[in-house]
Design a protein around this motif. Structure first.
Motif, mmCIF file in Angstrom:
data_model
loop_
_atom_site.group_PDB
_atom_site.id
_atom_site.type_symbol
_atom_site.label_atom_id
_atom_site.label_comp_id
_atom_site.label_asym_id
_atom_site.label_seq_id
_atom_site.Cartn_x
_atom_site.Cartn_y
_atom_site.Cartn_z
ATOM 1 N N GLY A 187 0.814 -1.213 0.000
ATOM 2 C CA GLY A 187 0.000 0.000 0.000
ATOM 3 C C GLY A 187 0.843 1.255 0.000
ATOM 4 N N SER A 188 0.373 2.279 -0.705
ATOM 5 C CA SER A 188 1.201 3.467 -0.925
ATOM 6 C C SER A 188 0.502 4.764 -0.544
ATOM 7 N N GLY A 189 -0.323 4.717 0.507
ATOM 8 C CA GLY A 189 -0.867 5.957 1.055
ATOM 9 C C GLY A 189 0.081 6.496 2.119
ATOM 10 N N PRO A 190 -0.359 7.469 2.902
ATOM 11 C CA PRO A 190 0.498 8.036 3.946
ATOM 12 C C PRO A 190 0.981 6.981 4.947
ATOM 13 N N ALA A 191 0.151 5.960 5.226
ATOM 14 C CA ALA A 191 0.566 4.918 6.180
ATOM 15 C C ALA A 191 1.716 4.099 5.597
ATOM 16 N N VAL B 263 2.958 -9.802 11.170
ATOM 17 C CA VAL B 263 2.045 -9.120 10.236
ATOM 18 C C VAL B 263 1.411 -7.940 10.972
ATOM 19 N N PHE B 264 1.593 -6.752 10.411
ATOM 20 C CA PHE B 264 1.155 -5.523 11.074
ATOM 21 C C PHE B 264 0.220 -4.751 10.140
ATOM 22 N N ALA B 265 -0.652 -3.941 10.743
ATOM 23 C CA ALA B 265 -1.604 -3.183 9.916
ATOM 24 C C ALA B 265 -1.593 -1.725 10.337
ATOM 25 N N SER B 266 -1.575 -0.827 9.362
ATOM 26 C CA SER B 266 -1.569 0.603 9.678
ATOM 27 C C SER B 266 -2.445 1.359 8.690
ATOM 28 N N GLY B 267 -2.924 2.515 9.132
ATOM 29 C CA GLY B 267 -3.739 3.365 8.268
ATOM 30 C C GLY B 267 -5.208 2.963 8.267
ATOM 31 N N ASP B 268 -5.914 3.413 7.247
ATOM 32 C CA ASP B 268 -7.375 3.258 7.224
ATOM 33 C C ASP B 268 -7.831 1.806 7.189
ATOM 34 N N ALA C 184 -0.421 8.224 8.828
ATOM 35 C CA ALA C 184 1.045 8.326 8.878
ATOM 36 C C ALA C 184 1.551 7.897 10.260
ATOM 37 N N GLY C 185 0.849 8.306 11.298
ATOM 38 C CA GLY C 185 1.246 7.946 12.667
ATOM 39 C C GLY C 185 1.267 6.430 12.863
ATOM 40 N N THR C 186 0.219 5.764 12.390
ATOM 41 C CA THR C 186 0.188 4.307 12.582
ATOM 42 C C THR C 186 1.181 3.613 11.650
ATOM 43 N N GLY C 187 1.511 4.238 10.525
ATOM 44 C CA GLY C 187 2.553 3.686 9.642
ATOM 45 C C GLY C 187 3.893 3.665 10.381
ATOM 46 N N CYS C 188 4.176 4.741 11.074
ATOM 47 C CA CYS C 188 5.394 4.816 11.898
ATOM 48 C C CYS C 188 5.365 3.711 12.949
#
Ligand code: NDP
Length: 312
Positions: free
Chosen positions: A10-14, A275-280, A293-297
């Motif tokens: 995935g290539s959004g802010p996360a 396996v981790f999940a971030s963003g929407d 972005a915060g959860t991507g970090c």
């Protein structure tokens, strides 16, 4: 076959933020963009609420810059879609992913940032005017309609919350609910009915969005009587729900009833190790670029700690 330390989907802010952190931690991340490189922000115009851009920035430019920042530290960005995964269920196991282009990938950690997609009604006039006054995000775009008259469709918590948000900025908000009641919580419903400049219409749907290049009005239809009515508006907000992009993970990862990935406590950990999940894709509450972005970090930090644990 090489085993990647970190694969990001995935290539959004996360996704890009996870890549920036993972690359700086020497995890040599490989990021797959999916079919909509840049994610939902590439469909908005101006982003005025991301900290650090005092003049605002347009969504597509921001996503290009995030990509460049991730690449600067060595992230390998590949334009392809992951179409199948086989996750390992034990700690230290190797996860497999398969791309639409036929590549098989092996990775010790996977960060899922596949986002969510706003639902639209599907009317031709609505689709034609997306970006020309039709929006699926009041928090992103409401400001552009300051002092103007707008409409919003939907009767859930999102619609109720966005209607009250818009009512603070706009002169008038017409809210279209297709049933004789809202699905939103009672508290949210009270907020809507107690806001004087929200004109709440039950049993009402959109017949057509009016305007050639930009939204100029709306023809509404009462679905009980068939009566139509035209109103003048400059902005139309669609708030009928989002669909998380999680079909790929069905049967392997825990999801809630709406299909959002479930993460553990304040972490980005899914039910499977590594396996981790971030963003929407795991957040139906906030859905902002900055929270993604915060959860991507967080996901990159969680992945780094996990790798330390299994590799010692
Ligand atoms: P929901 O699925 O809860 O609500 C969607 C709304 O859109 C419903 O009123 C539905 O009508 C309506 N709708 C769907 N399709 C159409 C259509 N084709 N035409 C007209 N109307 C349509 O989505 P939300 O985004 O509102 O909420 C998703 C989840 O997130 C919920 O669990 C919600 O509680 C939660 N949430 C919580 C918040 C909070 O607590 N602060 C804030 C935002 C969301 P109908 O009822 O007739 O099906």
């Amino acid at each position: 076959m090489d085993v990647l330390k970190t694969l990001i989907i995935g290539s959004g802010p996360a996704g890009y933020t996870a890549a920036i952190y993972a690359a700086r931690a020497d995890l040599n991340p490989v990021l797959y963009t999916g079919m909509e490189p840049g994610g939902q922000l590439t469909t908005t115009t101006e982003v005025d609420n991301f900290p650090g851009y005092p003049e605002g920035i347009d969504g597509p430019t921001m996503m290009v810059q995030l990509q460049q920042q991730a690449e600067r530290f060595g992230t390998e960005v590949r334009i392809d879609r992951i179409e199948r995964v086989e996750f390992a269920s034990t700690s230290g196991g190797i996860h497999k992913a398969f791309t639409a282009g036929g590549t098989e990938l092996h990775a010790k950690t996977i960060i899922i940032s596949t986002g969510a997609t706003a639902k639209y009604l599907g009317l031709p006039s609505e689709q034609r005017l997306r970006g020309g006054g039709v929006s699926a995000c009041a928090v992103c775009d409401g400001f552009f309609y300051k002092g103007q008259e707008v409409a919003i469709v939907g009767g859930g918590d999102t619609a109720a919350e966005e209607a009250t948000y818009l009512a603070k900025i706009c002169a008038k908000v017409t809210m279209l609910v297709r049933k004789d009641q809202m699905r939103a919580s009672k508290a949210m419903q009270h907020r809507v009915t107690n806001t004087p400049n929200i004109d709440l219409r039950y049993h009402t749907e959109i017949d057509e969005v009016l305007g050639d290049q930009v939204v100029e009005g709306l023809r509404m239809k009462n679905n009980q009587t068939g009566e139509t009515e035209e109103i003048m508006i400059t902005g139309l907000f669609i708030a009928i729900g989002h669909k998380p992009n999680t079909e790929l993970f069905e049967g392997q990862l825990d999801m809630d009833e709406a299909g959002y990935l479930v993460t553990q406590g304040k972490t980005t950990k899914t039910n499977l190790p590594g396996v981790f999940a971030s963003g929407d894709v795991q957040d139906k509450e906030y859905r902002q670029a900055v929270t993604a972005a915060g959860t991507g970090c967080m996901a990159a930090l969680d992945a780094e700690r996990y790798l330390q644990e299994i590799e010692g």
